[in-house]
Design an enzyme around this catalytic site. Structure first.
Site, mmCIF file in Angstrom:
data_model
loop_
_atom_site.group_PDB
_atom_site.id
_atom_site.type_symbol
_atom_site.label_atom_id
_atom_site.label_comp_id
_atom_site.label_asym_id
_atom_site.label_seq_id
_atom_site.Cartn_x
_atom_site.Cartn_y
_atom_site.Cartn_z
ATOM 1 N N ALA A 202 0.814 -1.483 0.295
ATOM 2 C CA ALA A 202 -0.211 -0.045 0.440
ATOM 3 C C ALA A 202 0.290 1.573 -0.103
ATOM 4 O O ALA A 202 0.202 2.048 -0.863
ATOM 5 C CB ALA A 202 -1.240 -0.178 1.467
ATOM 6 N N ASN A 269 2.167 -9.833 -0.325
ATOM 7 C CA ASN A 269 3.467 -10.551 -1.280
ATOM 8 C C ASN A 269 4.282 -11.862 -0.417
ATOM 9 O O ASN A 269 5.500 -11.383 -0.286
ATOM 10 C CB ASN A 269 4.714 -9.402 -1.922
ATOM 11 N N SER A 324 8.028 0.156 -4.666
ATOM 12 C CA SER A 324 9.304 0.862 -4.144
ATOM 13 C C SER A 324 10.308 0.150 -2.490
ATOM 14 O O SER A 324 8.775 -0.354 -2.200
ATOM 15 C CB SER A 324 9.033 2.114 -4.009
ATOM 16 N N GLU A 398 11.958 -2.894 -7.562
ATOM 17 C CA GLU A 398 11.884 -1.676 -6.748
ATOM 18 C C GLU A 398 12.225 -0.011 -7.525
ATOM 19 O O GLU A 398 13.569 0.072 -7.489
ATOM 20 C CB GLU A 398 12.762 -1.763 -5.671
HETATM 21 ZN ZN LIG Z 1 7.124 -4.070 -1.557
#
Ligand SMILES: [Zn+2]
Ligand SMILES: *[C@@H]1O[C@H](CO)[C@@H](O)[C@H](O)[C@H]1NC(C)=O
Ligand SMILES: *[C@@H]1O[C@H](CO)[C@@H](O)[C@H](O)[C@H]1NC(C)=O
Ligand SMILES: *[C@@H]1O[C@H](CO)[C@@H](O)[C@H](O)[C@H]1NC(C)=O
Length: 437
Positions: A202, A269, A324, A398
């Site tokens: 999020a 994840n 990220s 990322e």
């Molecule tokens: Zn992540």
């Protein structure tokens, strides 16, 4: 709709809007501790035990987010391990109120509200982060494009749609880039498919922002897609994202109400069924809490079903999950036991092409590495795509920055530009490959 319902609706909207102005409040009393020594094992244990949120994302973390509830315990563990530290942020809520000024500015808010509304949102915003509602306004408009089909693959725990965008290569027939040899004419090309996932964590706002830019670019630029079928889920965790706008800017997980725990959320994840449980937290309070079992969450179930469907065409060539931060391109596997993954060299070579191209655009330094070299993490969509779908190329990207999730909105456009340049090269290379498998 009866008038009292309308009244309640307006009232709720007012509450939500006022709440939205303080998405730092749940971070009150949270601190950032900077360790004076690196100690990967101790930090990993603290993470797995659900006691800290590690804030360095390009190697062993020496910056930790500590909550008022866990501070005492973390101090004990660090003392016992002989690790000294300094408190570098006393109160994250106050710190972000000062340091996230651009995002918070009234001018930005008004501009954001004006430039993407339910009746007009023809492009994703590039100078502002979009609310989840605004993403839906954009996707609804995008759906009228002849090459695009937007549909819902399922609902989140709180009942929000998880949208998938399919950009059909068919509309680009005859629009191959000038100079493209007939051998690479789209119609003559083997069908192959690319899957992109954004927004599963999020707080990583730059991920959906860039993923939406990718969608927009490929839809309007036949030279980008190179005859590939592209499927994109730009916002895989809508509940968590909304929570970062209303309550907690640094929320990562979904919004599962964990029974028998005061902590909410499952890390979507770490919830996939490949090496499930390794490099993830078994504790509901952990930022990497894996859930009660693999695919326990409606969000991961929806993604799995959609990916299986796409995979059933036998043409899936690349899967990329956009996250990220850290400026890294990671490839499978994240779990130590399974390495090396099939096509490791190929993934590394294509990855090098990507990062080398990206780095030239705005002089950033992205690096390619095996996910496991960073820190063990499994049960990820990347590992599942490699291990179960047998995707030849699987990556976790990322994005910027190297030190924070709270990236200024001014960086949305350049981050999108560099990633698009990189993808352009990758798509070209994929289109030229003889075999998908
Ligand atoms: Zn992540
Ligand atoms: C893509 O577009 C073509 C031509 O309009 C259509 O025949 C085909 O079914 C579409 N593919 C998908 C997967 O929707
Ligand atoms: C996905 O597709 C590949 C290639 O066709 C196949 O080898 C693999 O078994 C499929 N995975 C699943 C879970 O169906
Ligand atoms: C899409 O991105 C590519 C790569 O950066 C760029 O060259 C192209 O102009 C973009 N197309 C559109 C329509 O924005």
């Amino acid at each position: 709709m009866s008038s009292w319902q309308q009244y309640v609706g307006v009232f709720l909207l007012a509450v939500v809007t006022s709440v939205a102005s303080d998405n730092y409040k749940e971070l009150t009393g949270n601190q950032v501790w900077k360790l004076n020594q690196e100690d990967e094992a101790t930090v990993q244990q603290l993470v797995v035990d659900g006691l800290v949120d590690p804030l360095d994302h390009s190697g062993p973390s020496t910056s930790l987010r500590v909550t008022p509830e866990t501070a005492g315990l973390v101090k004990e563990v660090l003392d016992q391990a002989g690790i000294t530290y300094q408190v570098i942020v006393q109160d994250l809520a106050r710190y972000l109120r000062v340091n996230d000024v651009i995002q918070r500015s009234q001018v930005r808010k008004e501009l954001r509200a004006q430039t993407c509304t339910s009746s007009s949102c023809t492009a994703p915003l590039t100078d502002n982060y979009m609310t989840f509602d605004q993403m839906e306004y954009y996707l609804a408009q995008l759906n009228s494009h002849p090459r695009v089909s937007v549909s819902s693959i399922g609902k989140s725990i709180e009942g929000r749609d998880i949208w998938i965008v399919h950009i059909n290569r068919s509309g680009c027939e005859g629009q191959e880039p000038i100079g493209m040899t007939p051998r690479f004419a789209y119609s003559a090309m083997k069908r192959r498919t690319v899957w992109l996932e954004g927004g599963i964590h999020a707080r990583e706002w730059i991920s959906p922002a860039v993923t939406l830019q990718i969608i927009h670019n490929i839809t309007h630029d036949c030279s980008m897609g190179r005859g590939l079928e592209v499927y994109v889920v730009p916002m895989a965790n809508p509940d968590g994202y909304v929570h970062t706008w209303t309550n907690n800017r640094l929320w990562r997980k979904n919004r599962r109400n964990n029974p028998d725990s005061s902590c909410d959320g499952v890390d979507l994840n770490r919830n996939w069924d490949f090496d499930y449980g390794v490099g993830a937290s078994p504790h509901p309070c952990g930022e990497t809490y894996r859930g009660t079992s693999a695919f326990s969450e409606p969000e991961t179930q929806a993604l799995r079903e959609a990916m299986l469907q796409v995979n059933s065409t036998g043409t899936l060539q690349m899967v990329m999950a956009v996250h990220s931060y850290g400026q890294l391109l990671l490839y499978p596997y994240g779990g130590p036991a399974s390495n090396p993954a099939p096509y490791k060299e190929k993934m590394e070579n294509l990855g090098k092409l990507f990062v080398n191209t990206v780095n030239k655009v705005h002089d950033k330094t992205y690096k390619i590495m095996n996910a496991n070299e960073l820190y063990p993490a499994s049960g990820t969509s990347q590992d599942w795509a490699k291990g179960i779908l047998k995707a030849k190329y699987a990556y976790t990207l990322e994005l910027r920055s190297k030190k924070t999730f709270v990236l200024k909105p001014d960086e949305i456009l350049p981050t999108g530009q560099e990633v698009l340049e990189g993808l352009k090269m990758v798509f070209l290379a994929l289109a030229r490959e003889k075999n998908t498998q």
